[in-house]
Design a protein around this motif. Structure first.
Motif, mmCIF file in Angstrom:
data_model
loop_
_atom_site.group_PDB
_atom_site.id
_atom_site.type_symbol
_atom_site.label_atom_id
_atom_site.label_comp_id
_atom_site.label_asym_id
_atom_site.label_seq_id
_atom_site.Cartn_x
_atom_site.Cartn_y
_atom_site.Cartn_z
ATOM 1 N N MET A 29 24.269 -2.775 2.112
ATOM 2 C CA MET A 29 24.523 -1.392 2.560
ATOM 3 C C MET A 29 24.415 -1.305 4.071
ATOM 4 N N ASP A 30 25.350 -0.608 4.691
ATOM 5 C CA ASP A 30 25.307 -0.431 6.142
ATOM 6 C C ASP A 30 24.086 0.380 6.537
ATOM 7 N N LYS A 31 23.437 -0.028 7.629
ATOM 8 C CA LYS A 31 22.177 0.611 8.023
ATOM 9 C C LYS A 31 22.360 2.083 8.340
ATOM 10 N N ASN A 32 23.598 2.489 8.728
ATOM 11 C CA ASN A 32 23.841 3.878 9.070
ATOM 12 C C ASN A 32 24.030 4.759 7.834
ATOM 13 N N GLN A 33 24.203 4.119 6.668
ATOM 14 C CA GLN A 33 24.458 4.880 5.452
ATOM 15 C C GLN A 33 23.177 5.329 4.758
ATOM 16 N N TYR A 34 22.073 4.805 5.188
ATOM 17 C CA TYR A 34 20.817 5.192 4.548
ATOM 18 C C TYR A 34 19.768 5.429 5.622
ATOM 19 N N LYS A 35 19.529 6.696 5.924
ATOM 20 C CA LYS A 35 18.703 7.018 7.092
ATOM 21 C C LYS A 35 17.225 6.721 6.905
ATOM 22 N N TRP A 36 16.772 6.569 5.670
ATOM 23 C CA TRP A 36 15.339 6.329 5.465
ATOM 24 C C TRP A 36 14.984 4.848 5.423
ATOM 25 N N GLY A 37 15.918 3.986 5.782
ATOM 26 C CA GLY A 37 15.648 2.545 5.761
ATOM 27 C C GLY A 37 14.499 2.142 6.664
ATOM 28 N N VAL A 38 14.430 2.713 7.867
ATOM 29 C CA VAL A 38 13.383 2.346 8.826
ATOM 30 C C VAL A 38 12.000 2.715 8.297
ATOM 31 N N VAL A 39 11.866 3.935 7.777
ATOM 32 C CA VAL A 39 10.552 4.365 7.314
ATOM 33 C C VAL A 39 10.120 3.581 6.071
ATOM 34 N N ILE A 40 11.061 3.179 5.229
ATOM 35 C CA ILE A 40 10.715 2.370 4.053
ATOM 36 C C ILE A 40 10.177 1.010 4.485
ATOM 37 N N ILE A 41 10.835 0.396 5.477
ATOM 38 C CA ILE A 41 10.351 -0.887 6.006
ATOM 39 C C ILE A 41 8.963 -0.723 6.621
ATOM 40 N N ALA A 42 8.781 0.347 7.412
ATOM 41 C CA ALA A 42 7.472 0.618 8.029
ATOM 42 C C ALA A 42 6.406 0.839 6.967
ATOM 43 N N CYS A 43 6.782 1.523 5.876
ATOM 44 C CA CYS A 43 5.827 1.789 4.797
ATOM 45 C C CYS A 43 5.404 0.514 4.084
ATOM 46 N N MET A 44 6.347 -0.395 3.864
ATOM 47 C CA MET A 44 5.994 -1.659 3.217
ATOM 48 C C MET A 44 5.032 -2.455 4.091
ATOM 49 N N ALA A 45 5.251 -2.412 5.404
ATOM 50 C CA ALA A 45 4.377 -3.145 6.324
ATOM 51 C C ALA A 45 2.972 -2.556 6.332
ATOM 52 N N ILE A 46 2.872 -1.231 6.423
ATOM 53 C CA ILE A 46 1.559 -0.592 6.466
ATOM 54 C C ILE A 46 0.848 -0.746 5.126
ATOM 55 N N PHE A 47 1.626 -0.777 4.042
ATOM 56 C CA PHE A 47 1.030 -0.901 2.705
ATOM 57 C C PHE A 47 0.269 -2.215 2.548
ATOM 58 N N ILE A 48 0.889 -3.328 2.965
ATOM 59 C CA ILE A 48 0.211 -4.618 2.771
ATOM 60 C C ILE A 48 -0.999 -4.759 3.685
ATOM 61 N N ILE A 49 -0.957 -4.140 4.866
ATOM 62 C CA ILE A 49 -2.101 -4.215 5.782
ATOM 63 C C ILE A 49 -3.280 -3.429 5.222
ATOM 64 N N VAL A 50 -3.009 -2.230 4.706
ATOM 65 C CA VAL A 50 -4.065 -1.396 4.129
ATOM 66 C C VAL A 50 -4.590 -2.012 2.838
ATOM 67 N N LEU A 51 -3.699 -2.634 2.073
ATOM 68 C CA LEU A 51 -4.082 -3.221 0.784
ATOM 69 C C LEU A 51 -5.182 -4.270 0.953
ATOM 70 N N ASP A 52 -5.067 -5.111 1.978
ATOM 71 C CA ASP A 52 -6.086 -6.135 2.227
ATOM 72 C C ASP A 52 -7.470 -5.528 2.387
ATOM 73 N N SER A 53 -7.546 -4.443 3.145
ATOM 74 C CA SER A 53 -8.837 -3.839 3.454
ATOM 75 C C SER A 53 -9.501 -3.247 2.222
ATOM 76 N N SER A 54 -8.705 -2.708 1.290
ATOM 77 C CA SER A 54 -9.286 -2.015 0.140
ATOM 78 C C SER A 54 -9.369 -2.866 -1.124
ATOM 79 N N ALA A 55 -8.459 -3.826 -1.277
ATOM 80 C CA ALA A 55 -8.399 -4.579 -2.536
ATOM 81 C C ALA A 55 -9.434 -5.690 -2.629
ATOM 82 N N MET A 56 -9.781 -6.296 -1.500
ATOM 83 C CA MET A 56 -10.629 -7.481 -1.551
ATOM 84 C C MET A 56 -12.115 -7.170 -1.666
ATOM 85 N N ASN A 57 -12.515 -5.924 -1.389
ATOM 86 C CA ASN A 57 -13.938 -5.582 -1.503
ATOM 87 C C ASN A 57 -14.456 -5.741 -2.929
ATOM 88 N N VAL A 58 -13.592 -5.518 -3.919
ATOM 89 C CA VAL A 58 -14.042 -5.620 -5.309
ATOM 90 C C VAL A 58 -14.138 -7.070 -5.767
#
Length: 511
Positions: A1-30
């Motif tokens: 898909m052309d990057k101009n056809q889906y405007k939320w592509g950037v925020v989805i990529i940013a969300c995936m990046a922030i998700f894995i960083i936050v996941l480390d901090s909360s998942a490993m304590n248990v």
């Protein structure tokens, strides 16, 4: 898909990046007990690794923000992602605590310090008006969701599969991000490497690391002589860093960060309140699993299940708090948040005893979660509102640096307070119990301390007939230490309530 056809592509990529960083901090304590057994390490070592992860992010955040101006935000983001991927692979394959520390704390920490500020500017530059508000709302919501579901994901992987999948599964997200990297837009570099404040970077990194290492050394009395030296020298170096930044600004040179922002009352108090909020949250996420797995003998899944109501509550009330801000104002929601989370800490402190079951602490965690949710809903927007548009990069770097520093200090300080309370209580209990009849008090003390450090997964080096009483003493001491530690958390949160009083009722921008 052309990057101009889906405007939320950037925020989805940013969300995936922030998700894995936050996941480390909360998942490993248990997974603390499992990590100690499989990597043949101790509770203090795992505590140090968790604290070091947040510390490296904090200490490199200002440098990571500035590198965007030299390399461009997309290139900085992708370089950070490559380093993070190497760290994830290293952590997944860890055979000892040192390898885990290098992969998780060091490499992932460096990668996250490049990724986090880049995600902020990528999202900010890609959207305008209502779309920008929506994008940052999605970005913040995914970060909160990662923190919320982290404990249960960590519990499922650790109990039924392997803790290594927490790290291994992140590679899937990293691969997807690389496949869709064309959605990201590059920024034109505005600085050259020669413009970088290398002395400022060295001073900021060194000062923060020394301070947190000094706090961590409190767990070993034989190292106490170094504590004051490390914390004192770190504090002096940080003061020198601030002075050096002011000098560069006055000379018209490019600083590592525009510290003039700290003079603004909203921005300064916002960062102070963010640190104060992060300390109890980090402490809570570290010491609750310690209690559950040592005293109630809960596994990682049960630990994640007990933390889930608090995580969901934090998520719900962070969203609710954002809606309420238009009615009550950020200042008053912060004050309510600090009071409610302090009340939750007091309730939790009263719930620990020798016979406490996992379900008994859930009500206190929910009240605590309500307060933390209110705090998280306001602090970022309130603090960042003090910066002009041309200061957003510096403001984001400073805010995220202090926020992660608070998390690192919280893991170190609250963990240290708990362990000191346990070790001190063991000595007192041993002397009054009479179980040291055939052994010296020092021998039994040493054996019980090592037993706690191994999360009670080893055999006590004491006569068999003393083991039941020794176990009772250990569990009772841990329960007592938890009570005192949560009372201290309540005092820290009340300090946050006091500092929030000095915030203006309406937001003011930097002059």
């Amino acid at each position: 898909m052309d990057k101009n056809q889906y405007k939320w592509g950037v925020v989805i990529i940013a969300c995936m990046a922030i998700f894995i960083i936050v996941l480390d901090s909360s998942a490993m304590n248990v997974a603390i007990t499992t990590l100690i057994v499989e990597l043949n390490t101790t509770l203090s070592t795992i505590q140090a690794i968790i604290a070091l992860y947040a510390l490296i992010i904090a200490s490199l955040m200002l440098l990571g923000s500035k590198i965007q101006d030299i390399l461009g935000r997309k290139k900085t983001f992708l370089i950070g992602l490559v380093i993070y991927a190497i760290g994830t692979i290293t952590a997944t394959l860890s055979v000892n605590a040192i390898m885990l520390m290098i992969g998780w704390a060091v490499l992932e920490g460096i990668g996250a310090a490049l990724i986090l500020p880049a995600t902020t500017t990528l999202v900010g530059a890609s959207y305008k008006g209502k779309d920008k508000v929506t994008a940052f709302g999605i970005w913040g919501g995914i970060a909160a969701m990662g923190a919320a579901i982290g404990p249960i994901i960590g519990g499922i992987f650790t109990t039924y599969l392997t803790w290594r999948l927490v790290f291994g599964s992140e590679l899937v997200f990293i691969v997807i991000i690389f496949l869709f990297r064309n959605y990201l837009t590059e920024s034109k570099p505005t600085l050259k490497w020669k413009d970088l404040d290398k002395l400022g970077a060295l001073l900021s990194i060194t000062s923060l690391i020394l301070i947190v290492l000094g706090i961590l050394l409190l767990t070993t009395p034989q190292n106490w002589s170094y504590v004051l030296l490390l914390i004192g020298s770190g504090s002096i170096l940080f003061l020198i860093f601030l002075l050096s930044q002011r000098r560069r600004i006055n000379k018209g040179l490019e600083p590592l960060s525009d510290i003039r922002l700290l003079k603004n009352r909203v921005f300064g108090l916002g960062n102070i309140n963010s640190i104060i909020q992060q300390i109890p949250l980090a402490g809570f996420l570290f010491i609750i699993p310690v209690f559950l797995q040592q005293v109630t003998k809960a596994d990682a899944f049960t630990t994640g299940l007990v933390l889930l109501p608090a995580s969901i509550t934090i998520l719900i009330f962070s969203l609710l708090g954002a809606r309420l801000s238009s009615v009550l104002g950020s200042k008053y929601i912060l004050m309510i948040g600090f009071i409610v989370s302090a009340l939750g800490s007091i309730i939790l402190g009263g719930s620990f005893n020798l016979y406490t079951q996992a379900i008994d602490i859930v009500p206190g965690t929910i009240v605590f979660g309500v307060g933390i949710g209110f705090l998280l809903s306001q602090l970022t927007n309130l603090t960042m509102s003090a910066a002009r548009s041309d200061q957003e990069t510096d403001a984001s770097g400073l805010f995220n640096a202090f926020k992660n520093l608070g998390y690192s200090v919280g893991t170190a300080l609250i963990g240290v307070l708990l362990l000191l309370g346990i070790f001190g209580g063991l000595s007192t209990s041993i002397e009054s119990s009479g179980i040291a009849a055939n052994m010296s008090s020092e021998q039994i003390d040493s054996s019980l301390v090592a037993y706690v450090e191994k999360m009670q997964t080893t055999t006590l080096n004491i006569p068999p007939n003393m083991v039941p009483l020794a176990n009772q003493i250990v569990d009772s001491t841990i329960s007592s230490a938890m009570k005192h530690t949560f009372n201290i958390l309540a005092l820290i949160l009340l300090l946050g309530f006091i500092t929030s009083i000095f915030l203006p009722s309406k937001r003011k921008s930097v002059n």
